[in-house]
Design a protein around this motif. Structure first.
Motif, PDB file in Angstrom:
ATOM      1  N   UNK A 146       0.830  -1.187   0.000  1.00  0.00           N
ATOM      2  CA  UNK A 146       0.000   0.000   0.000  1.00  0.00           C
ATOM      3  C   UNK A 146       0.868   1.242   0.000  1.00  0.00           C
ATOM      4  N   UNK A 147       0.270   2.365   0.359  1.00  0.00           N
ATOM      5  CA  UNK A 147       1.045   3.595   0.443  1.00  0.00           C
ATOM      6  C   UNK A 147       1.228   4.285  -0.894  1.00  0.00           C
ATOM      7  N   UNK A 148       2.184   5.209  -0.918  1.00  0.00           N
ATOM      8  CA  UNK A 148       2.387   6.056  -2.101  1.00  0.00           C
ATOM      9  C   UNK A 148       3.191   5.381  -3.201  1.00  0.00           C
ATOM     10  N   UNK A 149       4.098   4.477  -2.830  1.00  0.00           N
ATOM     11  CA  UNK A 149       5.031   3.924  -3.821  1.00  0.00           C
ATOM     12  C   UNK A 149       4.340   3.280  -5.020  1.00  0.00           C
ATOM     13  N   UNK A 150       3.321   2.423  -4.826  1.00  0.00           N
ATOM     14  CA  UNK A 150       2.705   1.783  -5.998  1.00  0.00           C
ATOM     15  C   UNK A 150       2.062   2.763  -6.965  1.00  0.00           C
ATOM     16  N   UNK A 151       1.650   3.922  -6.477  1.00  0.00           N
ATOM     17  CA  UNK A 151       1.014   4.894  -7.371  1.00  0.00           C
ATOM     18  C   UNK A 151       1.976   5.373  -8.448  1.00  0.00           C
ATOM     19  N   UNK A 152       3.264   5.384  -8.151  1.00  0.00           N
ATOM     20  CA  UNK A 152       4.263   5.765  -9.146  1.00  0.00           C
ATOM     21  C   UNK A 152       4.667   4.593 -10.034  1.00  0.00           C
ATOM     22  N   UNK A 153       4.665   3.392  -9.450  1.00  0.00           N
ATOM     23  CA  UNK A 153       5.167   2.221 -10.176  1.00  0.00           C
ATOM     24  C   UNK A 153       4.088   1.563 -11.034  1.00  0.00           C
ATOM     25  N   UNK A 154       2.866   1.470 -10.525  1.00  0.00           N
ATOM     26  CA  UNK A 154       1.834   0.693 -11.219  1.00  0.00           C
ATOM     27  C   UNK A 154       1.528   1.190 -12.636  1.00  0.00           C
ATOM     28  N   UNK A 172      -8.215   1.279  -8.639  1.00  0.00           N
ATOM     29  CA  UNK A 172      -8.202   2.510  -9.427  1.00  0.00           C
ATOM     30  C   UNK A 172      -7.084   2.498 -10.463  1.00  0.00           C
ATOM     31  N   UNK A 173      -5.905   2.020 -10.089  1.00  0.00           N
ATOM     32  CA  UNK A 173      -4.770   1.998 -11.022  1.00  0.00           C
ATOM     33  C   UNK A 173      -5.011   1.007 -12.163  1.00  0.00           C
ATOM     34  N   UNK A 174      -5.557  -0.165 -11.861  1.00  0.00           N
ATOM     35  CA  UNK A 174      -5.839  -1.144 -12.915  1.00  0.00           C
ATOM     36  C   UNK A 174      -6.925  -0.606 -13.847  1.00  0.00           C
ATOM     37  N   UNK A 175      -7.950   0.021 -13.274  1.00  0.00           N
ATOM     38  CA  UNK A 175      -9.026   0.563 -14.107  1.00  0.00           C
ATOM     39  C   UNK A 175      -8.500   1.661 -15.014  1.00  0.00           C
ATOM     40  N   UNK A 176      -7.647   2.529 -14.496  1.00  0.00           N
ATOM     41  CA  UNK A 176      -7.095   3.619 -15.296  1.00  0.00           C
ATOM     42  C   UNK A 176      -6.254   3.093 -16.455  1.00  0.00           C
ATOM     43  N   UNK A 177      -5.602   1.955 -16.239  1.00  0.00           N
ATOM     44  CA  UNK A 177      -4.770   1.355 -17.290  1.00  0.00           C
ATOM     45  C   UNK A 177      -5.582   0.457 -18.220  1.00  0.00           C
ATOM     46  N   UNK A 178      -6.850   0.230 -17.911  1.00  0.00           N
ATOM     47  CA  UNK A 178      -7.676  -0.650 -18.737  1.00  0.00           C
ATOM     48  C   UNK A 178      -7.284  -2.109 -18.638  1.00  0.00           C
ATOM     49  N   UNK A 179      -6.748  -2.500 -17.473  1.00  0.00           N
ATOM     50  CA  UNK A 179      -6.312  -3.889 -17.293  1.00  0.00           C
ATOM     51  C   UNK A 179      -7.316  -4.648 -16.421  1.00  0.00           C
ATOM     52  N   UNK A 180      -7.541  -5.937 -16.721  1.00  0.00           N
ATOM     53  CA  UNK A 180      -8.420  -6.738 -15.868  1.00  0.00           C
ATOM     54  C   UNK A 180      -7.753  -6.961 -14.520  1.00  0.00           C
ATOM     55  N   UNK A 210      -9.876   6.571   1.341  1.00  0.00           N
ATOM     56  CA  UNK A 210      -8.597   6.986   0.745  1.00  0.00           C
ATOM     57  C   UNK A 210      -7.397   6.169   1.226  1.00  0.00           C
ATOM     58  N   UNK A 211      -7.499   5.531   2.408  1.00  0.00           N
ATOM     59  CA  UNK A 211      -6.392   4.727   2.929  1.00  0.00           C
ATOM     60  C   UNK A 211      -6.417   3.281   2.437  1.00  0.00           C
TER      61      UNK A 211
END
Length: 231
Positions: A39-47, A84-92, A75-76
């Motif tokens: 969790x946290x901020x790191x995956x938001x940059x990597x995903x 949210x990240x998978x949806x934004x990328x259009x990935x299942x 939000x936590x």
């Protein structure tokens, strides 16, 4: 012993390592593979970078190294962030969610049952590290980080709110983390780098510095971003 690298772009380096590990696992077998995320901020940059890889995402199961016990729309929420990240990328996305945000015992039972249905160990894991030396939600001094803990606790456990860390949580334990063949950790900032040096020292105290559980593994790569202005 873990490898320590100093890339100019740690998020891109992490995405490359994780993507390569997933690609290799998908090529080795026709079935499903598992990806572990913090969790946290790191995956938001990597995903976003990782999800841009041309992989068969329909065969990838995803779970968190640790979950804050909150609804997915909080939000936590790690689950909410990953969705949210998978949806934004259009990935299942097929996600191992615990549910039961108001009942830690029920959430842990459901999570363990979900984990039992995954291909194990995960092909790759993106983990975080705190300034106090924690990783996942293995906090210094807590029984979940104790080498003497029972086998079930060392696999997965419920963690009460532990100041200064907000929220009750679920966490994978040291045995679960140590089984992963590709572990990537981004370590940014002087305080975290100092903790990493202590964790990598011979005989590091795993109860006091839980990240030491993964610091002695050849499977682990710590990415310490190059400091601005460094030679």
């Amino acid at each position: 012993m873990a490898e320590v690298r100093h890339p100019a772009d740690a998020a891109a380096a992490a995405a490359q390592l994780l993507g390569d590990a997933l690609a290799a696992a998908l090529a080795e077998a026709p079935g499903r593979v598992t990806l572990m995320l913090s969790g946290g901020r790191t995956p938001r940059a990597v995903l976003p970078l990782l999800l841009a890889r041309d992989l068969d995402w329909s065969r990838v199961d995803t779970l968190a190294s640790d979950e804050r016990l909150v609804p997915p729309d909080d939000p936590d929420s790690t689950e909410g962030m990953v969705r949210a990240e998978f949806a934004a990328a259009g990935r299942p996305l097929r996600y191992c969610a615990p549910g039961y945000p108001d009942d830690p015992a029920a959430a842990l039972r459901a999570w363990r049952a979900g984990i039992a249905g995954l291909v194990w160990p995960p092909a790759a894991a993106l983990l975080g590290m705190g300034e106090d030396g924690h990783t996942a939600s293995l906090f210094p001094g807590r029984p979940e980080s104790d080498p003497a803990a029972g086998a079930a606790t060392l696999l997965a456990a419920a963690v009460p709110q532990t100041p200064p860390h907000a929220r009750a949580r679920l966490t994978l334990g040291p045995q679960a983390l140590r089984a992963v063949p590709c572990i990537v950790v981004i370590v940014a900032g002087a305080q975290k780098r100092a903790m990493l040096e202590r964790a990598c020292a011979p005989g590091a105290d795993r109860l006091a510095l839980p990240v030491a559980w993964i610091a002695d593994l050849a499977a682990t790569t710590f990415l310490c971003p190059a400091e601005p202005g460094a030679a």
